[in-house]
Design a protein around this motif. Sequence first.
Motif, mmCIF file in Angstrom:
data_model
loop_
_atom_site.group_PDB
_atom_site.id
_atom_site.type_symbol
_atom_site.label_atom_id
_atom_site.label_comp_id
_atom_site.label_asym_id
_atom_site.label_seq_id
_atom_site.Cartn_x
_atom_site.Cartn_y
_atom_site.Cartn_z
ATOM 1 N N TRP A 301 0.786 -1.242 0.000
ATOM 2 C CA TRP A 301 0.000 0.000 0.000
ATOM 3 C C TRP A 301 0.812 1.283 0.000
ATOM 4 N N VAL A 302 2.133 1.187 0.103
ATOM 5 C CA VAL A 302 2.940 2.387 -0.058
ATOM 6 C C VAL A 302 3.518 2.390 -1.465
ATOM 7 N N ASP A 303 3.442 3.541 -2.111
ATOM 8 C CA ASP A 303 3.874 3.619 -3.509
ATOM 9 C C ASP A 303 5.396 3.686 -3.590
ATOM 10 N N TRP A 304 6.067 2.627 -3.151
ATOM 11 C CA TRP A 304 7.543 2.664 -3.136
ATOM 12 C C TRP A 304 8.113 2.576 -4.547
ATOM 13 N N ARG A 305 7.338 1.955 -5.451
ATOM 14 C CA ARG A 305 7.848 1.899 -6.835
ATOM 15 C C ARG A 305 7.951 3.314 -7.392
ATOM 16 N N GLY A 306 6.861 4.074 -7.153
ATOM 17 C CA GLY A 306 6.873 5.466 -7.618
ATOM 18 C C GLY A 306 8.076 6.204 -7.047
ATOM 19 N N GLU A 655 -2.062 -1.883 -15.370
ATOM 20 C CA GLU A 655 -0.723 -1.380 -15.706
ATOM 21 C C GLU A 655 0.316 -2.215 -14.956
ATOM 22 N N ALA A 656 1.350 -2.644 -15.683
ATOM 23 C CA ALA A 656 2.285 -3.627 -15.134
ATOM 24 C C ALA A 656 2.965 -3.125 -13.852
ATOM 25 N N ALA A 657 3.618 -1.956 -13.903
ATOM 26 C CA ALA A 657 4.458 -1.513 -12.781
ATOM 27 C C ALA A 657 3.631 -1.276 -11.518
ATOM 28 N N GLY A 658 2.790 -0.249 -11.548
ATOM 29 C CA GLY A 658 2.066 0.156 -10.331
ATOM 30 C C GLY A 658 0.837 -0.672 -10.058
ATOM 31 N N GLY A 659 0.354 -1.391 -11.044
ATOM 32 C CA GLY A 659 -0.841 -2.199 -10.851
ATOM 33 C C GLY A 659 -2.123 -1.400 -10.943
ATOM 34 N N VAL A 661 -5.487 -0.081 -12.266
ATOM 35 C CA VAL A 661 -6.495 -0.739 -13.080
ATOM 36 C C VAL A 661 -7.389 0.310 -13.717
ATOM 37 N N THR A 662 -7.470 0.308 -15.055
ATOM 38 C CA THR A 662 -8.322 1.292 -15.731
ATOM 39 C C THR A 662 -9.424 0.565 -16.494
ATOM 40 N N LEU A 663 -10.590 1.187 -16.476
ATOM 41 C CA LEU A 663 -11.739 0.662 -17.205
ATOM 42 C C LEU A 663 -12.172 1.757 -18.169
ATOM 43 N N ASP A 664 -12.211 1.467 -19.446
ATOM 44 C CA ASP A 664 -12.288 2.460 -20.523
ATOM 45 C C ASP A 664 -11.792 3.841 -20.085
ATOM 46 N N GLY A 665 -10.474 3.890 -19.848
ATOM 47 C CA GLY A 665 -9.797 5.166 -19.642
ATOM 48 C C GLY A 665 -9.831 5.690 -18.211
ATOM 49 N N LYS A 666 -10.802 5.233 -17.413
ATOM 50 C CA LYS A 666 -10.878 5.750 -16.050
ATOM 51 C C LYS A 666 -10.248 4.787 -15.058
ATOM 52 N N VAL A 667 -9.420 5.323 -14.130
ATOM 53 C CA VAL A 667 -8.824 4.472 -13.111
ATOM 54 C C VAL A 667 -9.921 4.022 -12.143
ATOM 55 N N VAL A 668 -10.041 2.712 -11.948
ATOM 56 C CA VAL A 668 -11.108 2.227 -11.057
ATOM 57 C C VAL A 668 -10.557 1.552 -9.809
ATOM 58 N N GLY A 669 -9.268 1.221 -9.824
ATOM 59 C CA GLY A 669 -8.707 0.574 -8.656
ATOM 60 C C GLY A 669 -7.274 0.191 -8.874
ATOM 61 N N VAL A 670 -6.768 -0.665 -7.999
ATOM 62 C CA VAL A 670 -5.383 -1.077 -8.108
ATOM 63 C C VAL A 670 -5.303 -2.573 -7.807
ATOM 64 N N ALA A 671 -4.448 -3.268 -8.565
ATOM 65 C CA ALA A 671 -4.324 -4.706 -8.374
ATOM 66 C C ALA A 671 -3.327 -4.986 -7.248
ATOM 67 N N VAL A 672 -3.844 -5.549 -6.160
ATOM 68 C CA VAL A 672 -2.974 -5.911 -5.043
ATOM 69 C C VAL A 672 -3.334 -7.303 -4.583
ATOM 70 N N ASP A 673 -2.348 -8.070 -4.231
ATOM 71 C CA ASP A 673 -2.366 -9.514 -4.109
ATOM 72 C C ASP A 673 -3.641 -10.182 -4.639
ATOM 73 N N GLY A 674 -3.623 -10.264 -5.974
ATOM 74 C CA GLY A 674 -4.599 -11.105 -6.645
ATOM 75 C C GLY A 674 -5.991 -10.557 -6.729
ATOM 76 N N ALA A 675 -6.197 -9.276 -6.466
ATOM 77 C CA ALA A 675 -7.548 -8.740 -6.613
ATOM 78 C C ALA A 675 -7.489 -7.272 -6.989
ATOM 79 N N ILE A 676 -8.568 -6.810 -7.570
ATOM 80 C CA ILE A 676 -8.665 -5.383 -7.880
ATOM 81 C C ILE A 676 -9.322 -4.688 -6.697
ATOM 82 N N ARG A 677 -8.568 -3.783 -6.079
ATOM 83 C CA ARG A 677 -9.050 -3.168 -4.835
ATOM 84 C C ARG A 677 -9.158 -1.662 -4.989
ATOM 85 N N HIS A 678 -9.942 -1.070 -4.070
ATOM 86 C CA HIS A 678 -10.157 0.377 -4.157
ATOM 87 C C HIS A 678 -8.882 1.161 -3.924
ATOM 88 N N GLY A 679 -8.074 0.726 -2.936
ATOM 89 C CA GLY A 679 -6.873 1.472 -2.615
ATOM 90 C C GLY A 679 -7.206 2.865 -2.112
#
Lengths: 949, 271, 276
Positions: A301-306, A655-659, A661-679
């Motif tokens: 949950w910390v954006d350390w990649r960024g 998106e590979a790096a940060g995970g 998740v976009t749905l037709d152009g809009k960010v809807v969540g983030v992929a974290v351990d095997g699921a799409i979550r709100h974050g």
Amino acid sequence: MPRHLSKIEKLAASLGLVPKARDLPVPERLGDGRLSHYPPFEKWENWEELDARRLPHRYSLIPTTCFNCEAGCGLLAYVDRDSGEIEKIEGNPLHPGSRGRNCAKGPATLNQLRDPERILTPMKRVGPRGTGKFEPCGWDEALEAIANRIRCAFDEGRGEEVMYHVGRPGHEAFMERLLSAWGIDGHNSHTTVCSASARCGYQLAWGYDRPSPDYENAQLILLISSHLEAGHYFNPHAQRIIDAKNRGARIVVLDPRLSNTASRADLWLSTRPGTEAAVLLATIRVLLLAGAVDRTFVENWVDWRGYLQSVHCEASPDLDTFLRLLAEDLAEYTPEYAAQLAGISPDQVRQLAREIERAGPRVAAHVWRAAASGNEGGWQVARAMCLLTALVGAVGAPGGTSPSAWNKFKPEFWTKTEGPKNWNELIWPKEYPLSFYEMSHILPHLVLDGRGKIDVYFTRVINPVWTFPDGFTWMEMLRDESRVGLYVALTPTWNETAYFADFVLPMGHSAERHDIQSQETHAGRWVSFRQPVKRARAALAGEEATDTRSFNPGEVWEEDEFWIDLTWRIDPDGKRGIRRHYESPYRPGKKVTVDEYYRWIFENGVPGLPEKAKEAGLEPLEYMRRVGAFELERGKYRLHEQKVEIPEGSRVRVEAAGGLVTLDGKVVGVAVDGAIRHGFPTPSRKIEVVSKTLAEWGFPGEALPRYSPSHVGPEVIDPEKGIYTLVPTFRLPTMIHSRSGNAKHLNEISHANPVWMHPDDADRHSLADGDLLKVETSIGHSINRVRVTDGVRPGVVACSHHMGRWRLEGGIGSQWSSATVRIEPIEGGRMRLRIIEPSGPFDSADPDTRRGWWKESGVHQNLTFPPQSDPISGMHCWHQLVRVSPAGPGDQYGDVVVDMEKSREVHRAWLAKARPPAGDLRRPEWLPRPLRPQPEAYRIDQQRAPDSP
Amino acid sequence: MTRHRTPNYGFIIDNRRCIGCHACTVACKTEHGDPIGINKTWVQYIEKGTWPEVTRAFHVMRCNHCANAPCVEICPTASLETRADGIVDFDPGRCIGCKACMQACPYDAITLNPDSGTATKCNYCAHRVDVGREPACVVVCPTEAIITGDLDDPQSRIARLMATEQTMVRRPEKGTEPKLAYIEGHRDAPRTARRATGRAHPLGGTNDRRGRPGGRPRRRARLREARRLGRGALAWGDERRAGRRQWRGARALERHRQPRTDLPLRPGAHL
Amino acid sequence: MRTYDIAQRHAGSWGWKVSGYLFTKSIAAGAFLIPALLSLFDEAAPVERLFRSGVPLALAFLALTGVLLVADLKRPERFLWVLLRPQWKSWLVRGAYIITAYGALLGGWFTFGGTPGGFFSTLGGILAAATAAYSGWLFGQAKGRDLWQSPLVPVHLLCQALVAGSAALLLCAPFELADLANVLAVALALDALLILAEMHGRHASEAAARAQKLMISGQRRWWLYCGSLAIGHFLAIVLVLTGEGPTRAVAACFALIGVLIYEHLWVDAPQRLPLA
Ligand SMILES: Nc1nc2c(c(=O)[nH]1)N[C@H]1C(S)=C(S)[C@@H](COP(=O)(O)OP(=O)(O)OC[C@H]3O[C@@H](n4cnc5c(=O)[nH]c(N)nc54)[C@H](O)[C@@H]3O)O[C@H]1N2
Ligand SMILES: Nc1nc2c(c(=O)[nH]1)N[C@H]1C(S)=C(S)[C@@H](COP(=O)(O)OP(=O)(O)OC[C@H]3O[C@@H](n4cnc5c(=O)[nH]c(N)nc54)[C@H](O)[C@@H]3O)O[C@H]1N2
Ligand code: SF4
Ligand code: SF4
Ligand code: SF4
Ligand code: SF4
Ligand code: SF4
Ligand SMILES: [Mo]
């Protein structure tokens, strides 16, 4: 209980020489002989008890919500069934936040209701503006005048010249909806004198603008605030903090002053103002080196990649590297360095780290004003605080710190409003694209700079002339009818700003008006109903109740009905498309009543309430009338982990790096351990250590967490020469800005605001306790008394803002807390405010007004503060660099002298630090805005801007 | 079930919980409609120690409902009386305003009501107790720092606290047997007098930047501290006669302090 | 820290009326007590004459005492309740009954006359003594004022009654009796000793010690040492023993003033200590 009488008395009584011992009726006793806090709910409708004179009364107990601070605690009004009057006010035991208890300001509400100097009828100005002379007028006259003016402004496309300026609303979503129904970007607020800084820091880190600490279950309570005497939210939080403390939790407080809160802390760091970021970063570093971080939370949950991308692009993208490099980047923040800056001992920094390590994820941390609001760059303190809780995995954890939004309820309505199409540059000036939020404290300067004019100006729950810095400039703006066309003040009591109004319209106190409120007081979500209790009682008794005015003293009204009525007058035939939003959802085309307004919300907008009401066999509205509050849910944690429902068959991109998740152009969540979550609602959907937004919007230097020296930091003070940091921001548990002025019992306890000074410093200037001293700021000075105390650190002086109310010579206004003053120009083009008659005692219906035994009622220091706008958060940085000296011969207690030209200069100097946007957007779209305009308003080119230079 | 034994009411004020918010004062005044200047209960702030080893103590002061009440003994007209349930109540209807009780009370708990010319003081909200309700100050207190109840009922929270916590009463040497007990009553904060040397504290402001100490001998400061100590001593007890330890010595309370085995002894367990 | 907390603000709720009442009561009691005592030693005739001026004197001052007592009440119209709604443990009540009884006896003596050394003169003597001393127990019941707790107080008040009584009689019946002067001198000496004991004896409690310190510090010091002790006692003794007629009268006045000053200081000082 019968008392034993001597034979002589019996004899004397029988001879009629002395009165017979009176035996009064005693209502039946509750319960089993043990004492209970409140009558059982079943009996609220008709409850009998004795008053202090042992006379029996029949009461109806009607709940409402306290309005003396933002905590929104429950109140229970005892309405006498015979006299119909409110006889006393206690807490509402069914309120999930306050649980039946209150602070001193809760019961003091009764004083405010009975204030003999309340405004009872609408008032119209007589004579020139700002002379404080008024005469009663009718509601219709006022409403017509206002409506006509607004209608004409709308028709001429001058919508943004109508401005509504509110302090702390406690009026969920009502006005945002109204203004977007009106289609104007006219919402102004108080946040830049309150909490812009902390909001900014939190927002940049985790995408929410404030924390909701779970004190109840915490192991460590880390406060840069004073929650045992003030704070958001005083009483509900104090209860939980003390419970936790008694359970063995520890309390750490950072405060240069010995607050009541600090006096209860296990560890008190008496830091130098503005050095807190360094202390927190040093603590983070110690924890990193000790490996005392929650690896899974940080991993997920910390954006350390960024962080690695933007700071160490060459480094290998893994967690350990991040932790190592972060510690290295913080290398300079050793305990020794931080301690030397903050004027504490290095061990104390290490001890803080140990406390955190011991508590694990159960760290409930809070900063709101304090260091954040006092100092330039103070928002860094809040961000550091947020990151600290994130690194130890406390974010969203039980006993940790959640984002406020998780625990706050937002109502829905029966019509949708689109929001304004325009961008109001008097409220959102270009220079501050990142401000949190409206740049209200520089409004008069923008107006005087000719950036625009205000045609109709409403104030509600706000008193900028007194509570804001630089009051004299506010007065200058308000006096000028060419700059402020029509000024309407909505208030139950006189205040320093209302003296300059054209119409002063009396609105009800907390027990006299409708409202709903929800605050994040604990790990739970509640909504509380504020209502005119006499009207509610009538309604429950089945009586017809349509207009709150018929239940309030005099012609006192309430905001809801006022705005609905005004809206209908602005758009009588509905042609402007405004009216429809205020037509009844139940009786098409008819004007919505307050009852219908809340009935709809309670029936459709509050999940779970209808069911709960059904259980009790009540309609939702009646349930709220009787119970006063409803808890939607409790004990919800880690909401960021919640999964996002993806509609069937729709294709998402991950998106590979940060995970992301976009749905037709809009960010809807983030992929974290095997699921799409709100974050989290940040660009990366995670908690951000480095802020790309800051880098892109002109502040690359501030993108990383760091200690940025305050404008009043240790580097610039020099006690030897009499130069100190003035901390003008601390609260007394008994006072609330300029609201508590008319509560006699609070005034009796606190009625002056002496300047706290350490004995060493006092001796240096040979000042003894109680001596008059002169406090010089960059634009003027004030004369106050010194309170010599060990409760403040050397090199710092502190003065609370609660006192120093005033009324104009020959003008109207409250006498309880206000001295009568003369405001006049003196040599050097300066203005002077001087007390010509101290406050009280005075004659009134209440004999107590003759009994005020205190002579001095405080000093209005805010007048001597220039606006000092933080270039990023837009916060007015409250702390002042002052020169302190014993008062001179000519000086009188309460004197305030100000050079307004200087304050214009200081404003410009701070304005120059700001950075207007380089691109064509006015504000990063991901940053929140109360009353959000439509997307095109964000584009700079888009708008004809009559109000920009 | 209704209990037949008349209760024996008392107070505990738990200074581990009190935050000095004054809510009790305001609630009391509202409940009793007391005029400005009359405070049946009031909150005293006392700062102790020297920065940064300094703290602020909150003392909630009011009538102690003494088991052996000198005010009752001296009152010529029995306007003040000890009720069967231990409440020391007063009846303004009998008071002649002789002010003897104000001389008799070792705790300054009685004031004269300017309106009626009669004495007044905390009466444990007898009028509420008689309908089975907690006093106003108890109901309002945000942190539940004021505990009431029946000292003789071993199940009551107050009796349990009395049994498990260290309590002290004010001026036990007076033999009034107060039934208001304080937990951490007279907080043992540093009671040091200020150092007279004039050397500023190593972390202090006078050596903020140049690191050199400043200031002259602080006589004023020392006097001030001394005064505070005195205030504490008179309010809390006479160390020359009743030593620190003796603060727990009031008999009225001792009775209730037989160690109980059926209770968890962890502090705060009663919550 | 007035701004941040409120302390009780009613020090000195017993003021000059109360010290005044002690003073007038001393005279009232002494004016009968002295002849009553002397009637045990001296021959009847002069004592008889002494009674004749003593009784009206006592009556007058007893009346004055009553007036002061009632005037000090905040509900004076209720003063009778002390007698009619009595709470017997209170020395206010007991005192009220004693005074009433004493007053009755004086009244009787005044109208019907009485015999020195006879039953009524003894009874009157006892009542007079009680009238003088009971306040000692009343102040003793005022547990809030440590200074008043000393067991010596009743004795001291009695002694003050002797001083006041003999002094007053010396003034209005100077040539009746030689012994009067000696009585005054002895009483004064005794009183001086008692005062010194009160002021410098080791006190029972800190509060008492502070009150004591208050009395011998600041302004009060001068009143006490110069006013009460030096002039009111020692000078008075010297004058009354050495001097003749007018000088004695002066001495008597000094003595009375000395008593008044001390009683006022003693009532006032302990009330100035904050108890909370
Ligand atoms: N009783 C009461 N409660 C209130 C209010 C009120 O007026 N009265 N107002 C309400 C409102 S609107 C708000 S915004 C909140 C604000 O409540 P808080 O967030 O607590 O803010 P403050 O009271 O301004 O400051 C809190 C503490 O910070 C300390 N402080 C000041 N400057 C600094 C600094 O530079 N560094 C550090 N470390 N500490 C500093 C002050 O001494 C004070 O004790 O309170 C709310 N609650
Ligand atoms: N020096 C200094 N100045 C400060 C602060 C500080 O810490 N130090 N704190 C700042 C902070 S955090 C804030 S939020 C601001 C608050 O500043 P304001 O919001 O301006 O102050 P308030 O006194 O809360 O409310 C202003 C007015 O609202 C009116 N009012 C009261 N009750 C009601 C009501 O029920 N209905 C209506 N319609 N009106 C009502 C009263 O006339 C009152 O004067 O002050 C800021 N000013
Ligand atoms: S904390 Fe006090 S003032 Fe604020 S809402 Fe609660 S009771 Fe009212
Ligand atoms: S209400 Fe409770 S917390 Fe507040 S001062 Fe009184 S006892 Fe202390
Ligand atoms: S505290 Fe004072 S008033 Fe209360 S009972 Fe004891 S002596 Fe009487
Ligand atoms: S003042 Fe009233 S209550 Fe006090 S002792 Fe006298 S009569 Fe009794
Ligand atoms: S018990 Fe009643 S009278 Fe006593 S302090 Fe509390 S509220 Fe006031
Ligand atoms: Mo605020």
